[in-house]
Write a protein that holds these residues in place. Structure first.
Motif, PDB file in Angstrom:
ATOM      1  N   UNK A   1       0.728  -1.185   0.082  1.00 46.16           N
ATOM      2  CA  UNK A   1      -0.081   0.018  -0.046  1.00 46.16           C
ATOM      3  C   UNK A   1       0.958   1.239   0.019  1.00 46.16           C
ATOM      4  N   UNK A   2       0.589   2.248  -0.979  1.00 49.11           N
ATOM      5  CA  UNK A   2       1.392   3.196  -1.121  1.00 49.11           C
ATOM      6  C   UNK A   2       0.906   4.521  -0.819  1.00 49.11           C
ATOM      7  N   UNK A   3      -0.449   4.683  -1.063  1.00 49.63           N
ATOM      8  CA  UNK A   3      -1.223   5.733  -0.720  1.00 49.63           C
ATOM      9  C   UNK A   3      -2.724   5.541  -0.064  1.00 49.63           C
ATOM     10  N   UNK A   4      -3.139   6.567   0.612  1.00 51.75           N
ATOM     11  CA  UNK A   4      -4.385   6.073   1.400  1.00 51.75           C
ATOM     12  C   UNK A   4      -5.704   6.102   0.472  1.00 51.75           C
ATOM     13  N   UNK A   5      -5.307   6.081  -0.948  1.00 53.63           N
ATOM     14  CA  UNK A   5      -6.688   6.106  -1.880  1.00 53.63           C
ATOM     15  C   UNK A   5      -6.738   4.562  -2.361  1.00 53.63           C
ATOM     16  N   UNK A   6      -7.950   4.090  -2.113  1.00 59.13           N
ATOM     17  CA  UNK A   6      -8.223   2.662  -2.689  1.00 59.13           C
ATOM     18  C   UNK A   6      -7.105   1.740  -2.310  1.00 59.13           C
ATOM     19  N   UNK A   7      -6.645   1.139  -0.878  1.00 57.86           N
ATOM     20  CA  UNK A   7      -5.661   0.339  -0.620  1.00 57.86           C
ATOM     21  C   UNK A   7      -5.829  -1.013  -1.449  1.00 57.86           C
ATOM     22  N   UNK A   8      -7.165  -1.527  -1.452  1.00 58.19           N
ATOM     23  CA  UNK A   8      -7.594  -2.988  -1.889  1.00 58.19           C
ATOM     24  C   UNK A   8      -7.055  -3.016  -3.305  1.00 58.19           C
ATOM     25  N   UNK A   9      -7.477  -1.885  -4.125  1.00 53.09           N
ATOM     26  CA  UNK A   9      -6.756  -2.062  -5.732  1.00 53.09           C
ATOM     27  C   UNK A   9      -5.404  -2.136  -5.629  1.00 53.09           C
ATOM     28  N   UNK A  10      -4.809  -1.307  -4.932  1.00 57.61           N
ATOM     29  CA  UNK A  10      -3.315  -1.076  -4.888  1.00 57.61           C
ATOM     30  C   UNK A  10      -2.617  -2.517  -4.765  1.00 57.61           C
ATOM     31  N   UNK A  11      -3.194  -3.195  -3.679  1.00 57.63           N
ATOM     32  CA  UNK A  11      -2.551  -4.324  -3.276  1.00 57.63           C
ATOM     33  C   UNK A  11      -2.797  -5.411  -4.366  1.00 57.63           C
ATOM     34  N   UNK A  12      -4.041  -5.487  -5.057  1.00 62.16           N
ATOM     35  CA  UNK A  12      -4.328  -6.396  -6.195  1.00 62.16           C
ATOM     36  C   UNK A  12      -3.212  -6.158  -7.281  1.00 62.16           C
ATOM     37  N   UNK A  13      -3.250  -4.924  -7.804  1.00 62.79           N
ATOM     38  CA  UNK A  13      -2.084  -4.573  -8.827  1.00 62.79           C
ATOM     39  C   UNK A  13      -0.930  -4.892  -8.540  1.00 62.79           C
ATOM     40  N   UNK A  14      -0.436  -4.876  -7.293  1.00 60.86           N
ATOM     41  CA  UNK A  14       0.829  -5.113  -7.057  1.00 60.86           C
ATOM     42  C   UNK A  14       1.203  -6.807  -6.927  1.00 60.86           C
ATOM     43  N   UNK A  15       0.171  -7.454  -6.666  1.00 59.67           N
ATOM     44  CA  UNK A  15       0.004  -8.887  -6.769  1.00 59.67           C
ATOM     45  C   UNK A  15       0.280  -9.377  -7.963  1.00 59.67           C
ATOM     46  N   UNK A  16      -0.461  -8.667  -8.852  1.00 58.98           N
ATOM     47  CA  UNK A  16      -0.461  -8.941 -10.515  1.00 58.98           C
ATOM     48  C   UNK A  16       0.903  -8.996 -10.998  1.00 58.98           C
ATOM     49  N   UNK A  17       1.499  -7.743 -10.624  1.00 57.76           N
ATOM     50  CA  UNK A  17       2.785  -7.192 -11.119  1.00 57.76           C
ATOM     51  C   UNK A  17       3.787  -8.354 -10.663  1.00 57.76           C
ATOM     52  N   UNK A  18       3.826  -8.604  -9.397  1.00 58.52           N
ATOM     53  CA  UNK A  18       4.729  -9.514  -8.896  1.00 58.52           C
ATOM     54  C   UNK A  18       4.562 -10.910  -9.448  1.00 58.52           C
ATOM     55  N   UNK A  19       3.265 -11.331  -9.774  1.00 54.21           N
ATOM     56  CA  UNK A  19       3.062 -12.549 -10.641  1.00 54.21           C
ATOM     57  C   UNK A  19       3.686 -12.536 -11.968  1.00 54.21           C
ATOM     58  N   UNK A  20       3.254 -11.387 -12.549  1.00 50.63           N
ATOM     59  CA  UNK A  20       4.082 -11.513 -14.134  1.00 50.63           C
ATOM     60  C   UNK A  20       5.668 -11.284 -14.049  1.00 50.63           C
ATOM     61  N   UNK A  21       6.215 -10.654 -12.941  1.00 49.58           N
ATOM     62  CA  UNK A  21       7.629 -10.472 -12.953  1.00 49.58           C
ATOM     63  C   UNK A  21       8.196 -11.813 -12.565  1.00 49.58           C
TER      64      UNK A  21
END
Length: 638
Positions: free
Chosen positions: A505-525
């Motif tokens: 989580x990097x900012x206070x706006x929509x933390x759920x979407x932030x975590x989901x995007x980071x998880x997808x990025x990690x999986x692709x990497x």
């Protein structure tokens, strides 16, 4: 261009080997130089390379034919393997996700690399394959995303060939707990984490809201429905069918009460294993009774314990036993519960057990002297008692198993010291990775726990035996039922993973979407990375004092003096019979191989192989000598 440079280098080497005439080699070099010079770029960005400029050779043959001849010659004369060209985009993707680089910083780096001629996207989201839309929906008074149980199991199976070959059953360990995200907000995560066979946890579902998800049925619905489907039909992965079941739920006491729909840990009927009735003493509910009727899974599923249960848990309908399947996690029960309570009573508790200022300062000084002396396997070094309120669970565990028996020796009364060592020996037996030794002494460990709990009121007062202290009477049941060490059924791996989720989580706006995007990025990497997976933490071997002591097969202590390149080490060895027992009788320190060696003890020089070095030992200074405490395998890296 990289290929042409490699070809020119190899062509020059071949010329030196095949042609003794210096002029011929110069002609070829001049031809190659002409090619480089005439290949320029027009103002409009197009290539200005002519056909005749790339066909200048010494034998009049065309360029393609000449390359074929050179490759054949190189394979014969210089049979070196081809260097695999790494993709800078994949490397950047893997590096960015590993170090949690922000999109703004990555955009600036991409622009710098593009200015230097690298073909890369302009935006970090394109490089990382960040999804544009996250499929979340409102549920349980918050936002909710379900990632799936079958997909997580399949990803773990795809990365572990050995498990697929040796097992046909997947026994799941489930963890559910709340995770506060910000200090100035009530927003919190409630993830459902799953693992099996001691692999890293993965997320099955993630809830984000200002309180825990309510109602519980809606929160667990997707997970339980998919689990029941997999339990009935199995999971097919690469043409092999796996049976799926739930082995255990590993949670702290409030989460267990939430999932099982039972009274909290401060209630009179809060014990999850027996029907003991608590007593209210000085604003605390204490449990002074040592024996009581045990609870059963059948009685719990039929709601027979009306004073203990608040209602019917959705886990009952899923066929999950709510008594035997929920372990008493020793991280919260023992480390954060009993050990912290014991130290709080010693530092600022009732006069019956409170230490003097001189005793507390002496303990803190001893702890500070041990800083830098603990082996490299420990993530944290000891801190004084003045930092007690900021100690982490690993520090309480370290105090219980390693530093406590040293710093309390000759400082507290003999009764308090023997009482503390009783807990140390009992927990160490249940944490031992040797199954035969653990099973042989498990009953003795249970007796030590019973003695510890029964002695608490006399040493610490009648308010000491609260819920966590009473749970020590039942903690050996989990070791016996699951036939594993306490370290295999504890919350340490899940707590570490929760902190990794929080860092996404990097900012206070929509933390759920932030975590989901980071998880997808990690999986692709991880899927596109050319780097090899990291090896498991290995045992550190060094001639430095903190990493130089080991146990040999004959139970001798070996101190590494020199490491050699052939896989052998030169050690100073001392036999067990030349050591002194540290603990007061009747505490069996020989169960743990703990001993004391004076500085004047004569050692014998010996050469051994590194693979013959057994369990590593913490060699800690004590009274002009050293206390030898073998490490319990598997817990130091948590």
């Amino acid at each position: 261009m990289a290929y042409l440079r490699m070809w020119r280098k190899r062509r020059a080497d071949i010329n030196e080997l095949l042609h003794s005439d210096e002029d011929t080699a110069v002609t070829i070099d001049d031809a190659v130089t002409t090619n480089d010079r005439e290949e320029t770029t027009n103002d409009d960005g197009g290539s200005n390379t002519d056909d005749h400029s790339i066909s200048v050779t010494t034998d009049g043959s065309d360029f393609d034919t000449d390359i074929g001849i050179c490759e054949s010659d190189v394979e014969i004369l210089n049979p070196e393997p081809e260097v695999q060209v790494r993709n800078i985009g994949n490397d950047l993707r893997e590096w960015s996700t590993r170090h949690q680089i922000t999109n703004r910083s990555l955009n600036e780096l991409l622009q710098i690399l593009r200015d230097h001629g690298h073909v890369l996207p302009k935006d970090a989201r394109t490089l990382l394959d960040t999804p544009q839309v996250i499929d979340s929906h409102s549920k349980c008074n918050g936002q909710y995303i379900y990632y799936g149980l079958e997909g997580g199991i399949s990803r773990v199976l795809s990365q572990n060939d050995a498990f697929r070959q040796q097992h046909s059953t997947v026994s799941l360990d489930v963890n559910i707990d709340g995770l506060p995200i910000f200090k100035s907000s009530k927003v919190q995560f409630w993830p459902i984490l799953v693992t099996f066979s001691n692999f890293s946890p993965f997320i099955v579902a993630l809830y984000c809201g200002e309180s825990k998800p309510e109602p519980l049925d809606a929160y667990l619905h997707d997970f339980l429905e998919e689990f029941k489907n997999l339990q009935q039909n199995g999971l097919v992965f690469r043409e092999k069918k796996y049976a799926v079941n739930v082995r255990t739920f590993i949670c702290d006491a409030p989460a267990r009460a939430y999932l099982k729909c039972i009274k909290g840990h401060t209630a009179y009927d809060s014990c999850e294993r027996c029907q003991v009735k608590g007593q209210y003493v000085e604003r605390r509910v204490v449990f002074n009774q040592l024996t009581s009727t045990l609870r059963t899974d059948e009685g719990f599923s039929q709601l027979e314990y009306s004073c203990h249960q608040n209602g019917s848990s959705p886990l009952i309908a899923a066929g999950i036993p709510c008594v035997s399947a929920f372990v008493l996690d020793y991280m919260h029960t023992v480390c954060l519960g009993v050990v912290r309570r014991l130290l709080v009573y010693l530092t600022r508790g009732p006069k019956l057990c409170r230490l003097s200022l001189r005793q507390k300062n002496e303990i803190s000084q001893k702890l500070n002297l041990l800083r830098g002396q603990m082996p490299s396997e420990f993530a944290r070094q000891p801190r004084g008692l003045q930092e007690l309120d900021r100690w982490k669970a690993t520090e309480f565990r370290q105090f219980l198993l390693y530093t406590g028996p040293i710093v309390l020796k000759n400082t507290v009364s003999s009764q308090l010291y023997a009482h503390f060592v009783t807990l140390t020996v009992a927990v160490s037996i249940m944490l031992d990775s040797d199954e035969r030794k653990r099973a042989a002494y498990l009953d003795f460990s249970a007796d030590l726990m019973r003695h510890f709990v029964s002695s608490c009121p006399a040493l610490y007062g009648k308010t000491f035996t609260v819920y966590n202290v009473h749970a020590l009477l039942h903690i050996h049941e989990d070791v016996s039922r699951f036939r594993c060490s306490l370290n295999d059924i504890c919350c340490f791996p899940y707590e570490n993973y929760l902190q990794q989720i929080k860092r996404l989580v990097r900012t206070g706006q929509n933390p759920l979407a932030q975590v989901s995007k980071r998880l997808v990025e990690i999986e692709h990497a991880q899927g596109n990375s050319t780097a090899q997976p990291k090896a498991k933490p290995q045992m550190y071997i060094s001639s430095k004092r903190r990493d130089s002591c080991f146990l040999l097969e004959d139970e001798s202590f070996a101190f590494v003096q020199e490491r050699r390149g052939d896989g052998t080490v030169v050690c100073d060895v001392v036999k067990q019979r030349h050591t002194v027992d540290l603990f007061d009788k009747p505490c069996p320190s020989n169960l743990l191989n703990i001993a004391y060696i004076g500085n004047g003890r004569r050692l014998r020089r010996k050469e051994v192989k590194e693979k013959d070095l057994g369990r590593k030992v913490a060699c800690l200074p004590f009274n002009n000598g050293s206390v030898m405490i073998p490490l319990l395998h598997g817990i130091e890296h948590s």
